[in-house]
Scaffold this active site. Structure first.
Site, PDB file in Angstrom:
ATOM      1  N   ARG A 113       0.811  -1.213   0.000  1.00  0.00           N
ATOM      2  CA  ARG A 113       0.000   0.000   0.000  1.00  0.00           C
ATOM      3  C   ARG A 113       0.847   1.266   0.000  1.00  0.00           C
ATOM      4  O   ARG A 113       0.372   2.327  -0.394  1.00  0.00           O
ATOM      5  CB  ARG A 113      -0.999  -0.033   1.167  1.00  0.00           C
ATOM      6  CG  ARG A 113      -2.101  -1.086   0.937  1.00  0.00           C
ATOM      7  CD  ARG A 113      -3.144  -1.098   2.026  1.00  0.00           C
ATOM      8  NE  ARG A 113      -2.636  -1.628   3.266  1.00  0.00           N
ATOM      9  CZ  ARG A 113      -2.759  -2.896   3.667  1.00  0.00           C
ATOM     10  NH1 ARG A 113      -3.397  -3.768   2.916  1.00  0.00           N
ATOM     11  NH2 ARG A 113      -2.250  -3.283   4.820  1.00  0.00           N
ATOM     12  N   GLU A 148       4.390 -10.057  15.607  1.00  0.00           N
ATOM     13  CA  GLU A 148       3.768 -10.559  16.825  1.00  0.00           C
ATOM     14  C   GLU A 148       4.137 -12.040  17.022  1.00  0.00           C
ATOM     15  O   GLU A 148       4.539 -12.465  18.089  1.00  0.00           O
ATOM     16  CB  GLU A 148       2.257 -10.377  16.744  1.00  0.00           C
ATOM     17  CG  GLU A 148       1.530 -10.648  18.046  1.00  0.00           C
ATOM     18  CD  GLU A 148       0.013 -10.434  17.902  1.00  0.00           C
ATOM     19  OE1 GLU A 148      -0.663 -10.502  18.946  1.00  0.00           O
ATOM     20  OE2 GLU A 148      -0.457 -10.214  16.780  1.00  0.00           O
TER      21      GLU A 148
END
Lengths: 177, 184
Positions: free
Chosen positions: B69, B106
């Site tokens: 993006r 994560e």
């Protein structure tokens, strides 16, 4: 139709900025690397200008760009002509409700997705990618747009590889720089 | 620094065009979808204009955009300010010689790559992405640029999730965002 044969003076500068990388991603393929074009602000601007000059004032309401290199060329064109930019993505990347189009690769299949509602019946669209090879991805892109009732006015690529067999259905509607 | 607090009149239109998609890509995440912003030519143009107004005339020679993006917002900014656009990509996408920077997710690790030779010592760079969350990807991007001797002037994102404290992770590097999203 190729802009190159019409000898716009900007084209030579664009062509010389594209780097060919042998044997990528596998042996025998001469990869057309546009990242070196992006390092030359004038040549990159000329590339966009050539597309904008072609499509401005033609009532194009959608510029659809194919992930990921179509995301580099599509948005500047969309911004300049006042059209929506619609990203066409690999599976599972778009967060909302999508429609999918499968297409055939040399070995296996892949899939392109578009958000439901991004494109509407009556939209006039162009599809943008950095390069057309066999045309499989561009065909899938056109299918997605036509399935929701848009008119695909033209496909626009920076580079064409004419030596590859291109389905005549798409060849008629392909423009390259 | 957030442009939103300075109440530029264009910001409200931009913020309202961003769609929040609950539970994507997994349960509990409120995904900030910028594709709806791209469907509004005026709001998309305003987004780019806000960044261009900030960086024009500041001698920025490189706009680095993070796949994918960042490829949507970076090039229009680069074109308008006359800078090189440098894509920072997931592994094995760039065809030439690359340098790589690993970063922690994560669960697990990921990696960002940049072409050797795209950025040079003395280049003044901004890093562009649609959103900053924890800041891990932006940190990897800044590392790549600094390793080749560029100066990272600022990171620029459309959206910040301040609760994830990404701004603090940038080690003092300035961050400029247009809108903030708070879950609470």
């Amino acid at each position: 139709m190729s802009a190159y044969t019409h000898q716009d003076p900007r084209l030579h500068g664009i062509k010389t900025k594209i780097r060919v990388v042998p044997n990528f991603p596998k042996s025998g393929i001469m990869f057309q690397d546009i990242t070196t074009l992006l390092l030359d602000p004038k040549a990159f601007k000329d590339t966009i200008d050539l597309f904008v000059e072609r499509y401005k004032g033609k009532n194009i309401s959608v510029v659809a760009g194919i992930e990921a290199r179509g995301f580099i060329f599509g948005p500047p064109i969309a911004l300049a002509i006042g059209a929506k930019f619609v990203p066409l993505r690999k599976p599972k990347k778009l967060p909302g409700k999508v429609i999918s189009q499968e297409y055939i690769l040399e070995y296996g299949r892949d899939c392109l997705e578009m958000h439901v509602g991004a494109v509407e019946t009556g939209d006039r669209a162009i599809v943008v990618d950095d390069l057309i090879a066999t045309g499989g991805t561009l065909c899938a892109a056109m299918d997605l747009l036509e399935r929701v009732g848009a008119e695909v006015v033209e496909c626009a690529c920076v580079i064409e590889l004419p030596e590859l067999k291109v389905h005549t259905y798409i060849y008629d509607r392909v423009v390259n720089v």
